[in-house]
Design a protein around this motif. Sequence first.
Motif, PDB file in Angstrom:
ATOM      1  N   VAL A  49      37.178  34.469  36.342  1.00 50.76           N
ATOM      2  CA  VAL A  49      37.393  35.550  37.302  1.00 50.76           C
ATOM      3  C   VAL A  49      36.160  36.432  37.405  1.00 50.76           C
ATOM      4  CG1 VAL A  49      39.892  35.593  37.063  1.00 50.76           C
ATOM      5  CG2 VAL A  49      38.485  36.950  35.505  1.00 50.76           C
ATOM      6  N   ALA A  50      35.297  36.388  36.375  1.00 47.46           N
ATOM      7  CA  ALA A  50      34.074  37.195  36.397  1.00 47.46           C
ATOM      8  C   ALA A  50      33.088  36.639  35.392  1.00 47.46           C
ATOM      9  CB  ALA A  50      34.387  38.657  36.079  1.00 47.46           C
ATOM     10  N   VAL A  51      31.821  36.984  35.597  1.00 46.79           N
ATOM     11  CA  VAL A  51      30.770  36.691  34.627  1.00 46.79           C
ATOM     12  C   VAL A  51      30.071  38.011  34.334  1.00 46.79           C
ATOM     13  CG1 VAL A  51      28.662  35.432  34.128  1.00 46.79           C
ATOM     14  CG2 VAL A  51      30.468  34.343  35.486  1.00 46.79           C
ATOM     15  N   VAL A  52      30.096  38.411  33.068  1.00 45.57           N
ATOM     16  CA  VAL A  52      29.485  39.670  32.642  1.00 45.57           C
ATOM     17  C   VAL A  52      28.267  39.319  31.805  1.00 45.57           C
ATOM     18  CG1 VAL A  52      29.849  41.855  31.454  1.00 45.57           C
ATOM     19  CG2 VAL A  52      31.771  40.731  32.615  1.00 45.57           C
ATOM     20  N   LYS A  56      31.420  34.613  30.246  1.00 44.39           N
ATOM     21  CA  LYS A  56      32.418  34.319  31.268  1.00 44.39           C
ATOM     22  C   LYS A  56      33.772  34.910  30.882  1.00 44.39           C
ATOM     23  CE  LYS A  56      30.081  29.981  32.447  1.00 44.39           C
ATOM     24  NZ  LYS A  56      30.191  28.499  32.473  1.00 44.39           N
ATOM     25  N   VAL A  57      34.471  35.411  31.887  1.00 45.75           N
ATOM     26  CA  VAL A  57      35.829  35.937  31.693  1.00 45.75           C
ATOM     27  C   VAL A  57      36.785  34.957  32.358  1.00 45.75           C
ATOM     28  CG1 VAL A  57      37.398  37.871  32.064  1.00 45.75           C
ATOM     29  CG2 VAL A  57      34.947  38.299  31.734  1.00 45.75           C
ATOM     30  N   PRO A  58      37.470  34.116  31.582  1.00 43.99           N
ATOM     31  CA  PRO A  58      38.332  33.083  32.162  1.00 43.99           C
ATOM     32  C   PRO A  58      39.579  33.657  32.834  1.00 43.99           C
ATOM     33  CG  PRO A  58      37.792  32.622  29.843  1.00 43.99           C
ATOM     34  CD  PRO A  58      37.420  34.034  30.112  1.00 43.99           C
ATOM     35  N   GLU A  59      40.149  32.844  33.710  1.00 47.98           N
ATOM     36  CA  GLU A  59      41.413  33.203  34.353  1.00 47.98           C
ATOM     37  C   GLU A  59      42.478  33.545  33.315  1.00 47.98           C
ATOM     38  OE1 GLU A  59      42.441  29.835  36.712  1.00 47.98           O
ATOM     39  OE2 GLU A  59      41.549  30.647  38.543  1.00 47.98           O
ATOM     40  N   VAL A 625      27.171  42.065  36.597  1.00 45.56           N
ATOM     41  CA  VAL A 625      28.566  41.645  36.730  1.00 45.56           C
ATOM     42  C   VAL A 625      28.748  40.924  38.057  1.00 45.56           C
ATOM     43  CG1 VAL A 625      30.962  42.411  36.944  1.00 45.56           C
ATOM     44  CG2 VAL A 625      29.437  43.554  35.311  1.00 45.56           C
ATOM     45  N   LYS A 626      29.347  39.751  37.978  1.00 46.39           N
ATOM     46  CA  LYS A 626      29.710  39.005  39.179  1.00 46.39           C
ATOM     47  C   LYS A 626      31.186  38.647  39.095  1.00 46.39           C
ATOM     48  CE  LYS A 626      25.146  36.871  39.892  1.00 46.39           C
ATOM     49  NZ  LYS A 626      24.420  35.571  40.001  1.00 46.39           N
ATOM     50  N   THR A 627      31.946  38.973  40.133  1.00 45.28           N
ATOM     51  CA  THR A 627      33.376  38.642  40.157  1.00 45.28           C
ATOM     52  C   THR A 627      33.629  37.470  41.087  1.00 45.28           C
ATOM     53  OG1 THR A 627      33.782  40.263  41.904  1.00 45.28           O
ATOM     54  CG2 THR A 627      34.059  41.011  39.623  1.00 45.28           C
ATOM     55  N   ASN A 628      34.734  36.801  40.838  1.00 44.98           N
ATOM     56  CA  ASN A 628      35.123  35.633  41.625  1.00 44.98           C
ATOM     57  C   ASN A 628      36.453  35.944  42.305  1.00 44.98           C
ATOM     58  OD1 ASN A 628      35.948  33.181  42.644  1.00 44.98           O
ATOM     59  ND2 ASN A 628      35.495  32.005  40.793  1.00 44.98           N
ATOM     60  N   VAL A 632      40.461  35.445  41.039  1.00 47.79           N
ATOM     61  CA  VAL A 632      41.371  36.579  40.862  1.00 47.79           C
ATOM     62  C   VAL A 632      42.623  36.376  41.706  1.00 47.79           C
ATOM     63  CG1 VAL A 632      41.651  39.070  41.176  1.00 47.79           C
ATOM     64  CG2 VAL A 632      39.483  38.157  40.324  1.00 47.79           C
ATOM     65  N   GLU A 633      42.436  35.889  42.938  1.00 43.35           N
ATOM     66  CA  GLU A 633      43.582  35.623  43.806  1.00 43.35           C
ATOM     67  C   GLU A 633      44.465  34.525  43.224  1.00 43.35           C
ATOM     68  OE1 GLU A 633      46.175  35.667  47.126  1.00 43.35           O
ATOM     69  OE2 GLU A 633      44.851  37.124  46.152  1.00 43.35           O
ATOM     70  N   ALA A 634      43.843  33.536  42.580  1.00 42.64           N
ATOM     71  CA  ALA A 634      44.628  32.462  41.946  1.00 42.64           C
ATOM     72  C   ALA A 634      45.490  33.021  40.815  1.00 42.64           C
ATOM     73  CB  ALA A 634      43.695  31.377  41.416  1.00 42.64           C
ATOM     74  N   VAL A 635      44.921  33.938  40.057  1.00 37.97           N
ATOM     75  CA  VAL A 635      45.692  34.572  38.980  1.00 37.97           C
ATOM     76  C   VAL A 635      46.847  35.376  39.569  1.00 37.97           C
ATOM     77  CG1 VAL A 635      45.616  36.268  37.111  1.00 37.97           C
ATOM     78  CG2 VAL A 635      43.744  34.642  37.386  1.00 37.97           C
ATOM     79  N   ARG A 636      46.568  36.096  40.645  1.00 32.91           N
ATOM     80  CA  ARG A 636      47.625  36.882  41.284  1.00 32.91           C
ATOM     81  C   ARG A 636      48.778  35.996  41.728  1.00 32.91           C
ATOM     82  NH1 ARG A 636      49.955  38.006  45.755  1.00 32.91           N
ATOM     83  NH2 ARG A 636      48.737  36.460  46.894  1.00 32.91           N
ATOM     84  N   LYS A 637      48.456  34.878  42.357  1.00 32.52           N
ATOM     85  CA  LYS A 637      49.506  33.974  42.821  1.00 32.52           C
ATOM     86  C   LYS A 637      50.280  33.369  41.658  1.00 32.52           C
ATOM     87  CE  LYS A 637      47.398  32.641  47.237  1.00 32.52           C
ATOM     88  NZ  LYS A 637      46.864  31.516  48.057  1.00 32.52           N
ATOM     89  N   GLN A 638      49.562  33.047  40.581  1.00 33.62           N
ATOM     90  CA  GLN A 638      50.231  32.486  39.410  1.00 33.62           C
ATOM     91  C   GLN A 638      51.192  33.492  38.790  1.00 33.62           C
ATOM     92  OE1 GLN A 638      49.105  33.404  35.941  1.00 33.62           O
ATOM     93  NE2 GLN A 638      50.852  32.269  35.135  1.00 33.62           N
ATOM     94  N   LEU A 639      50.756  34.750  38.711  1.00 32.41           N
ATOM     95  CA  LEU A 639      51.589  35.779  38.093  1.00 32.41           C
ATOM     96  C   LEU A 639      52.797  36.132  38.951  1.00 32.41           C
ATOM     97  CD1 LEU A 639      48.795  38.164  36.725  1.00 32.41           C
ATOM     98  CD2 LEU A 639      50.321  36.711  35.371  1.00 32.41           C
TER      99      LEU A 639
END
Length: 643
Positions: A49-52, A56-59, A625-628, A632-639
Amino acid sequence: MLKFFRKIFSNKLGLLLTFALLAVIALAFAVGDVAGNGSLNGLTNGTNVAVVGKTKVPEQDLSRAATNALDRARQQDPTLSMPGFIAQGGLQQVLDQLISRQAINDFAQKFGLRAGPNLVNSEIQKIPAFRGTDGNFSEANYKAALAAQSLTDAMVRDDIQSGLLAQQLLAPVGMGMTMPKQIATHYALLFKERRVGAIGALPSAAFAPKDAPNDKVLTAYYNDNKSKFIRPERRVLRYAMFDASAVAGSITPSEAEIQQRYDRDKAKYAASVKLSAEQLIVPSQQAAEAISKSVAAGGSLEQAAAKAGLRTSKIGPVDKQQLAQNASQAVADAYFAAKQGGVTKPAQSPLGWQIARITDITRQPARSLAEVTPEIRKTLESEKQAKALSDMASHVEDELDGGATMSDIAKELKLTIQKTPPITANGVVYGTNQPVSPELMPVIKTAFEMDESAPQVADAGQGKQFIVFDVSNIVPSAPAPLKDIHQDVVNSWRLAQGDKAASAAADRILGRVAKGSTLAAAIAEEKTPLPPVQNVSLTREDLAKQQGRVPPPIALLFSMAQGTSKRLEIGDDRGYFLVDLSKIELGKIEANDPLVAQAQTELGKTLANEQTDEFIAAMRKDVGVKTNPAAVEAVRKQLTGER
């Protein structure tokens, strides 16, 4: 006053992330801030979801953190659902926290800050949950706590290390921050000012169309605003209660049991003498004898004690054995040798020399078996009942563990199964304000964590009543189908249209005010009947008395410039307030007024928060910081269950 300054002068609600980090993020896992390893349903291991910086910050991290944040939010609002949490901006807040945390960690390591194993060990040992009965760190408790949260030792240590690095970076940033006295005096003076103005209301309902929209318009509105129609999760519980009536035939004590209990407690029923007294303890025998002679000559023990600079104390009722244990045998002999109202001879104890006036003597004759049988029978019945119910609950639990159903248990114990209407996690019948039956309240939280058709047994009345229950139906939190809430959606659409019309009316009214009209006159020109304008004259001291319950239009009045007019959206398509400030009357304040010092302190905290906020933003920029958005939308749909 302090809360007032914090709310009025601070232009931010506070840095939740900062304070969480300063409290050492490591403690977060104790309330579920981190969770186990492995991929989650619907998410892959390779998407971030992001790279700091280079990290990497995984889903999975975002999904777990959001789930845990929702769990904490539900402690305040049990009915809050994941879709509702996300609709309120919760997912974005969690993502920002994850990014800031990693940025702080990378920045700290970049400049050589470290938190070694010994320091991490020290923090672990400070956590109360890991202590044993002796108050010291327990390896067994540590492993058990980690297992309960699906954590590993490495995960915990990494979390603690990150928290300690954050503490090293952020704690010094705002340390010792204070506001100059001259500036603080200016702000303290504001506390004395008075503001005079007027407030008008433009409710959406006044502008709402009376006709309903056609199906096409209504469907489009519903699809665009589904988050407004999210319904909380509902569950239907089946349950059966059992209490003392279920074991009535097995709790009557026999004559032999009564005799046995009487023999065991024979000393309790033997003849006894107890006394109460007002006593005085002095350091020497000479002082005690002098006080004794003074009392014997007609004085009181209290007066004699006062002359010696001492005070008497009261004891009792106490028997001779208890007094001997608490003081000494000599004291017990002396006290029990005296008559009621009499003064004892001085006697020595480990505390000194004691003398007392006996205020009461109670003599209890011996009680026979026949006399105490009713008392013993009642005690034995209570004990046998508690044990029988506990044994029955254990039996039911064993049966359920072995695969028995609610129906099996009800048939075996001759219980009646009852069923609730759909209820929400706060213990209220869905669609009403009616609470569930009181006996169900102790199991509501558990019921909303259970799987369907997985019965359990629980204590529902301090060992006097038990409940067997399961969940027979679960309706997940989701937007209600349009057909089920057709009129609610129509009403919402009407308010939305009315809100647009109210917005246009606000623009017209403010235009008239800008040309010199009063707010009341400008509102009166509208064709739509509107509530009368309210005139306002308040000081900031008046606001402080409301202890934080300041209405939004009043708060706006105290943030405006004199001679200006503004509009304030009520929210939820309910319309607008129009606020007109005609006059500001400044008060006076002395240089030594305590408000100045308080303003310096509170504004210093605000400066510290602002500086810490800016520092975190600078660290994020420095490490990169780069966000994806797609991830993030995939995580939202999963949740939310959309995929």
